[in-house]
Write an enzyme that holds these catalytic residues in place. Sequence first.
Site, short mmCIF file in Angstrom:
data_model
loop_
_atom_site.label_atom_id
_atom_site.label_comp_id
_atom_site.label_asym_id
_atom_site.label_seq_id
_atom_site.Cartn_x
_atom_site.Cartn_y
_atom_site.Cartn_z
N SER A 22 0.80 -1.24 0.00
CA SER A 22 0.00 0.00 0.00
C SER A 22 0.82 1.28 0.00
O SER A 22 0.25 2.36 -0.17
CB SER A 22 -0.97 0.01 1.19
OG SER A 22 -2.06 -0.85 0.93
N LYS A 71 2.77 6.88 4.39
CA LYS A 71 1.87 5.77 4.08
C LYS A 71 2.51 4.47 4.55
O LYS A 71 3.70 4.24 4.35
CB LYS A 71 1.61 5.70 2.58
CG LYS A 71 0.55 4.69 2.20
CD LYS A 71 -0.83 5.20 2.56
CE LYS A 71 -1.89 4.11 2.46
NZ LYS A 71 -1.78 3.13 3.58
N THR A 72 1.70 3.63 5.16
CA THR A 72 2.16 2.30 5.54
C THR A 72 1.83 1.30 4.44
O THR A 72 1.03 1.58 3.54
CB THR A 72 1.48 1.85 6.85
OG1 THR A 72 0.06 1.90 6.68
CG2 THR A 72 1.90 2.74 8.01
#
Length: 290
Positions: free
Chosen positions: A84, A224-225
């Site tokens: 992601s 963002k992870t």
Amino acid sequence: MLAAASSAGMRLRAGLLMLAAALLAACASSGWNLPAPEENPLEQALMLEGVSPAKSALVIYRLEDEKVWASGGARIRERFTPASTSKIPHTLLAYEFGAVTGPDERFEWDGQKRFVDSWNEDQTFSQAFQRSTVWIYQIVVPRIGAARLTEGLKGFGYGNADIGGPEQSTRYWLEGPLAISATEQVEFLARLARRTLPLSASTYDLAVPVMVLERGEGWTLYGKTGWKSVEGQMDIGWIVGWLEQSAGDAPGTYVFALNMDMPGGMEEAPRRRAAVERALRSLGALPAER
């Protein structure tokens, strides 16, 4: 601790960014022999959050003086599926090529129950980024089109920029063949933070605000992870982004990328952000108390 600064002769090939040359030169000059943990604040931060420095890669780069800190030896240049974290380049390309009308475009839930509760409802494109809603990006990414995706990812210098064939059009960032290293994530994000990617001003204005993770007095954290989970393979956790700091002990813009083995799956996910924030605090980039 690895450190590198720009110099007139530090280029490995024509067209490489100064950051790429600085990172590669730093690694080459060290022979991949990183300092002992007590001498490396990044390794200390990782261990204190339960992340093995031997099974992770963390790179932090300060834009203003091109200083680099790293942990992970050769792994900082090893490519992994971005999962992601790819929502950052995909969001930029979606706006640039008009695959979505804007952050408020709504997507109707198809009624299929998925394992993340927040995915199981109608939501906007901006919410899909914040919630990491995979099914919405599986709608949006094919709208961009294979040729423009490949062109865009190559223009970003985004890892191998490999989106595979048509049968992989909704999975290539989750299972491969798309792959990127921590070093390459930092190179890409440095250009994003500097707004030097080949994008219109309106794309930056639409995309960057949704990437905010947290704000405090004098600082903003963007990022963002990601979680790559493929049966029969080691789970890989990611967090990438940048910190804009104007009021701390060491003001500046800090770009970071961490990937780590997650043998325990999502139970280990909170360690990603905790480790990066501890590392940033150790450098004076984040306040000690928040």
